[in-house]
Design a protein around this motif. Structure first.
Motif, PDB file in Angstrom:
ATOM      1  N   UNK A   1      -7.141  17.562 -30.880  1.00 30.21           N
ATOM      2  CA  UNK A   1      -6.475  18.819 -30.552  1.00 30.21           C
ATOM      3  C   UNK A   1      -5.210  19.037 -31.368  1.00 30.21           C
ATOM      4  N   UNK A   2      -4.840  18.049 -32.187  1.00 31.08           N
ATOM      5  CA  UNK A   2      -3.598  18.131 -32.947  1.00 31.08           C
ATOM      6  C   UNK A   2      -3.714  19.193 -34.047  1.00 31.08           C
TER       7      UNK A   2
ATOM      8  N   UNK B   1      -5.180   5.780 -36.746  1.00 40.86           N
ATOM      9  CA  UNK B   1      -5.647   6.170 -35.414  1.00 40.86           C
ATOM     10  C   UNK B   1      -5.242   7.596 -35.049  1.00 40.86           C
ATOM     11  N   UNK B   2      -4.192   8.132 -35.692  1.00 39.15           N
ATOM     12  CA  UNK B   2      -3.752   9.488 -35.369  1.00 39.15           C
ATOM     13  C   UNK B   2      -4.811  10.531 -35.716  1.00 39.15           C
TER      14      UNK B   2
ATOM     15  N   UNK C   1       0.865  19.274 -30.754  1.00 39.26           N
ATOM     16  CA  UNK C   1       1.842  19.201 -31.843  1.00 39.26           C
ATOM     17  C   UNK C   1       2.669  17.932 -31.731  1.00 39.26           C
ATOM     18  N   UNK C   2       2.975  17.361 -32.897  1.00 40.01           N
ATOM     19  CA  UNK C   2       3.736  16.124 -33.004  1.00 40.01           C
ATOM     20  C   UNK C   2       4.735  16.267 -34.139  1.00 40.01           C
TER      21      UNK C   2
ATOM     22  N   UNK D   1      -1.364  13.273 -20.871  1.00 41.55           N
ATOM     23  CA  UNK D   1      -1.501  14.713 -20.663  1.00 41.55           C
ATOM     24  C   UNK D   1      -0.539  15.527 -21.524  1.00 41.55           C
ATOM     25  N   UNK D   2       0.264  14.853 -22.358  1.00 35.82           N
ATOM     26  CA  UNK D   2       1.241  15.568 -23.192  1.00 35.82           C
ATOM     27  C   UNK D   2       0.559  16.558 -24.134  1.00 35.82           C
ATOM     28  N   UNK D   3       1.112  17.775 -24.185  1.00 36.25           N
ATOM     29  CA  UNK D   3       0.649  18.761 -25.164  1.00 36.25           C
ATOM     30  C   UNK D   3       1.562  18.811 -26.394  1.00 36.25           C
TER      31      UNK D   3
END
Length: 413
Positions: free
Chosen positions: A297-298, A291-292, A276-277, A249-251
């Motif tokens: 949604x990124x 895979x990223x 965001x990452x 569930x991390x945004x």
């Protein structure tokens, strides 16, 4: 807009349970007489210019106190001891000049959901005793002087309700808190059914500031489904644990400006809600996991200033990122960088090609299984015909010895 000092007469008003004088130009010290108002439930003096030390009586003056919001002032000295305020739900001292350590008396506030002491001068080790607070959802220790390792739990299931964890810009050391990641239950499932906002007390709503996509942003309302982890600008070392991929569930996830090593775990593809990452300014090596690209949604990615190599994945979200997401990795190649990949650097598979390959593999196994099952059925059928014949019994006796147990029935005349 009010200016001048805070009137001490507020403490003599009986039955006053809600006082909000935020966003004004109040100066001077907080008068100790304010503690005489024992009926307070909400006390909001945020966004003023109040200075001096906090009255020691603040931790004892009202058993009904639910919200204490003194953020964005110029308050000094130490946070008082909270002995009787067991009904406290939200405590916000962000943006002051408070010193000393975080008082362990806060563990008595069993209803505490929001603790924000960011942007002060508080020191000491990580307050792992906060694990025992069963309702804590927001923990912000950002930009203080905390130090030492994080992640030596003293309870069996720590921080199960935590949704916002901001420990950025301190001097925390050691490995990332793997044991805490294992227990963050509220970040595992998306909880899409929990719409609404945290902490509405009359006209008061909880509000915090977090780093979102590289910008320090104020959340004037905190959505119940919002989750983020920010451990940036510390001294963490070691690898990023694979189990971080459990927190679906991390945004937002920010591990930037540390000393992390190893490769980027492909399990990050499971963070299907990630927007965001930021893993920039570390010592990460290896290729960027293709895979990223599945993170639909990124919208903000920063992998700059590491030691990554090989081609940059193509397709989906990766086609929207520019050079800034990858600069400072001298061995990376391919768009959007100007450095082209040579023939020896194999292009990573696009998600579509990988899916097609997986489908083809499934089809091949399906053909094998169909052939195997067909042969098995035919073999069993032939075997049944042979075994049901008396000739097989005679052959078996002659070939391996022994007496035949098969008897022919007598034909009746």
């Amino acid at each position: 807009m009010f200016s001048g000092s805070l009137p001490s007469c507020f403490g003599s008003i009986q039955g006053l349970y809600f006082l909000s004088i935020s966003n004004n130009q109040l100066t001077g010290k907080i008068p100790s007489q304010i503690c005489n108002a024992s009926s307070f439930e909400v006390l909001n003096l945020s966004n003023n210019k109040l200075n001096g030390s906090l009255p020691p009586c603040l931790g004892n003056f009202s058993e009904n106190l639910s919200v204490l919001d003194f953020r964005n002032n110029k308050l000094e000295a130490m946070i008082p001891i909270f002995a009787k305020v067991k009904s406290l739900r939200s405590l916000n001292f962000n943006g002051n000049q408070l010193e000393g350590s975080l008082p362990q008396s806060l563990r008595n506030c069993e209803k505490l959901e929001v603790l924000d002491v960011g942007n002060n001068k508080i020191d000491g080790s990580f307050p792992n005793w906060l694990e025992s607070l069963p309702k804590l959802q927001v923990l912000i220790l950002r930009s203080n002087r905390f130090n030492g390792p994080v992640g030596n739990p003293i309870t069996k299931f720590p921080f199960q309700k935590l949704r916002i964890m901001d420990l950025s810009n301190n001097n925390f050391t050691g490995h990332l808190p793997r044991q805490y990641f294992e227990s963050l239950s509220a970040m595992v499932e998306s909880h899409a059914d929990e719409f609404g906002y945290m902490g509405r007390e009359g006209y008061y709503m909880d509000s915090v500031k977090v780093d979102m996509k590289g910008l320090y942003t104020e959340l004037v309302k905190i959505q119940k489904i919002f989750t983020t982890i920010d451990l940036s600008r510390n001294q963490f070392v070691g690898e990023i644990p694979n189990l971080i991929g459990r927190l679906k569930s991390l945004h937002g996830l920010n591990f930037s400006h540390n000393k992390l090593s190893g490769s980027i775990p492909p399990s990050l593809r499971n963070l299907s809600n990630l927007e965001w990452l930021d893993l920039s300014s570390n010592e990460l090596v290896g290729v960027i996991p293709w895979q990223l690209a599945d993170l639909t949604f990124l919208s903000s990615l920063n992998l700059s200033h590491n030691k990554l190599d090989g081609p940059i994945p193509r397709g989906k979200q990766f086609d929207t990122f520019n050079n800034d997401s990858f600069i400072g990795n001298l061995r990376l190649c391919g768009p959007p960088l100007s450095k082209a990949c040579n023939n020896e650097q194999e292009q990573p598979p696009s998600p579509r090609n990988v899916q097609q390959s997986e489908d083809d593999g499934y089809d091949n196994w399906r053909v094998v299984l169909m052939g195997y099952c067909s042969g098995l059925v035919i073999g069993i059928s032939i075997g049944y015909i042979v075994l049901s014949s008396g000739k097989f019994d005679l052959w078996f006796a002659q070939r391996f010895g022994g007496r035949t147990r098969f008897k022919r029935g007598r034909r009746r005349n």
